[in-house]
Design a protein around this motif. Structure first.
Motif, PDB file in Angstrom:
ATOM      1  N   LYS A 298     -18.832  33.165  61.343  1.00 36.64           N
ATOM      2  CA  LYS A 298     -18.338  32.829  62.735  1.00 36.64           C
ATOM      3  C   LYS A 298     -17.261  31.633  62.655  1.00 36.64           C
ATOM      4  CE  LYS A 298     -22.302  32.406  64.832  1.00 36.64           C
ATOM      5  NZ  LYS A 298     -23.005  32.228  65.915  1.00 36.64           N
ATOM      6  N   LYS A 299     -17.878  30.478  61.889  1.00 33.94           N
ATOM      7  CA  LYS A 299     -16.685  29.276  61.754  1.00 33.94           C
ATOM      8  C   LYS A 299     -15.597  29.666  61.189  1.00 33.94           C
ATOM      9  CE  LYS A 299     -20.494  26.001  61.353  1.00 33.94           C
ATOM     10  NZ  LYS A 299     -20.032  25.063  62.183  1.00 33.94           N
ATOM     11  N   GLU A 302     -13.381  31.558  63.663  1.00 32.41           N
ATOM     12  CA  GLU A 302     -13.000  30.522  64.903  1.00 32.41           C
ATOM     13  C   GLU A 302     -11.795  29.935  64.611  1.00 32.41           C
ATOM     14  OE1 GLU A 302     -16.347  28.572  65.850  1.00 32.41           O
ATOM     15  OE2 GLU A 302     -17.376  30.223  66.842  1.00 32.41           O
ATOM     16  N   LYS A 306      -7.380  30.180  65.791  1.00 31.92           N
ATOM     17  CA  LYS A 306      -7.089  28.940  66.659  1.00 31.92           C
ATOM     18  C   LYS A 306      -5.443  28.972  66.472  1.00 31.92           C
ATOM     19  CE  LYS A 306     -10.743  25.830  66.259  1.00 31.92           C
ATOM     20  NZ  LYS A 306     -11.317  24.671  65.788  1.00 31.92           N
TER      21      LYS A 306
END
Length: 306
Positions: A298-299, A302, A306
Motif C-alpha cells: 500500500k505504501k 501510494e 503521487k
C-alpha cells in the motif's frame, strides 16, 4: 562523533532509501559516488550530502574522495548487472563488478580505510540448494550475478585476513518500495507500476515461484542498525523469513489495489523455484519488527501514484 560514510551507488533504489535513513539518524556526513548520468531522486534529502560523479571502471574517478576526505566506512551498493541478463556477458560481469571491487579494496588498503559494508544477494548466491537458506548453507548460484556477489564475498574475507579490512556482508531478499525505477527486476514494484499505467501484467512461469520479500525501509533500517551495533566480519541474511508465491503476491495486490489484466508466459532459466531466507542469525543481533507485506505494498503504491 560524526562519521564520514561513502556510499557507492547512493542514488539507486536502495542507496536513496539508505541515505534517507542515515540522514535521519543525524550522526553521519554522507558522500555519494554515482555515475554521471544517473537520475537523482528525493533531491530535498540528497541536497544534504556531498556528491562525486564518475565511472566505477576508473578508480581515479573515486580516489579523489579518499584524497579529499577522511572516510570512516564504505558502503558498496554498485552492481553493473542484474540476474536476468548477467549470463549474457559473463566477462563484462567479471570485469565491471569483481575486478572493480578488488581495485576498490586495494584503494581502501592504500588509504587505510578499515570498514566496508557490501550488498550481496540473498536471492541468488544460494542457488537451488534448498528452500530456506541459512548463511552457512552451500552456495550454488545459477547466474553470473550471484557468482560475482559470492566471489566478492570471498575476497572480502581475504582482505580481512591479509590487511585487516573489516567487512559486513549483507544478503538481502527481494526488496520493494519507494524510489524503485528498474523495469527489469523487482517483482512487486514492476507489477504496481504496470497497474498504474494500465499495462498487462506478464508473469514468467505458473506463478508458483516462491520468494522472500522485504519492504525497503525495513531493509535500510536494519542495515544501519547492524552498522551502529558494530557488527563486523559477518555474513547476514536480511529478509522476512517468509515465502510468498507470485500468485499470492498477485492476490494481495488485487485485494489492496484492485483487479488488473494478467498473462502467464514461459518459465525463465535464471529463476530459482523457491528462495526464502532464514533470519535467525539476524535476530541474534537485532529485534526485528517488519512492516507487513500488505502495508508495504500500500505504501509503495501510494508513493508511485503521487
Amino acid at each position: 562523533m560524526v562519521k564520514n560514510i561513502l556510499i557507492l551507488g547512493g542514488c539507486g533504489f536502495i542507496g536513496t532509501n539508505l541515505t534517507v535513513e542515515l540522514l535521519k539518524r543525524g550522526n553521519y556526513k554522507i558522500f555519494i559516488f554515482e555515475a554521471k548520468k544517473v537520475i537523482k531522486r528525493n533531491l530535498d534529502q540528497l541536497s544534504k550530502v556531498e556528491f562525486y560523479d564518475g565511472d566505477f571502471h576508473n578508480e581515479n574517478d573515486y580516489e579523489i574522495i579518499f584524497k579529499e576526505n577522511k572516510i570512516d566506512m564504505v558502503i558498496h551498493l554498485i552492481s553493473t548487472t542484474i540476474p536476468l541478463i548477467s549470463n549474457q556477458n559473463i566477462i563484462y560481469d567479471i570485469q565491471s563488478n569483481l575486478v572493480n571491487t578488488i581495485k576498490l579494496l586495494n584503494m581502501m588498503k592504500q588509504y587505510q580505510i578499515k570498514k566496508i559494508a557490501f550488498l550481496s544477494s540473498g536471492g541468488t548466491v544460494y542457488g537451488i540448494s534448498k528452500t530456506e537458506h541459512k548463511e552457512s548453507d552451500s552456495t550454488i548460484p545459477i547466474c553470473s550475478y550471484g557468482i560475482m556477489k559470492l566471489t566478492i564475498e570471498k575476497y572480502l574475507h581475504l582482505y580481512n585476513y591479509l590487511y585487516g579490512i573489516n567487512f559486513l556482508i549483507l544478503r538481502p531478499s527481494n526488496p520493494f518500495g519507494e524510489f524503485h525505477q528498474n523495469s527489469l527486476q523487482g517483482l512487486i514494484n514492476v507489477i504496481l507500476k504496470k497497474i498504474h499505467v494500465g499495462e498487462i501484467i506478464e508473469i514468467w512461469g505458473d506463478g508458483k515461484v516462491v520468494r522472500d520479500f522485504i519492504y525497503v525501509k525495513d531493509l535500510v533500517r536494519i542495515i544501519v542498525d547492524l552498522i551502529e551495533k558494530k557488527i563486523q566480519n559477518e555474513v547476514v541474511n536480511i529478509g522476512s523469513g517468509r515465502g510468498y508465491s507470485i500468485n499470492e503476491i498477485l492476490n494481495i495486490i488485487k485485494h489492496e489495489i484492485g483487479d488488473f489484466p494478467l498473462v502467464y508466459k514461459e518459465t525463465r532459466e535464471v529463476d530459482v523455484r523457491s528462495s526464502i531466507l532464514n533470519i535467525n542469525k539476524l535476530r541474534t543481533f537485532l529485534n526485528i519488527n517488519l512492516v507487513s507485506i500488505e502495508e508495504g505494498i500500500k505504501k509503495t503504491y501510494e508513493w508511485l501514484i503521487k
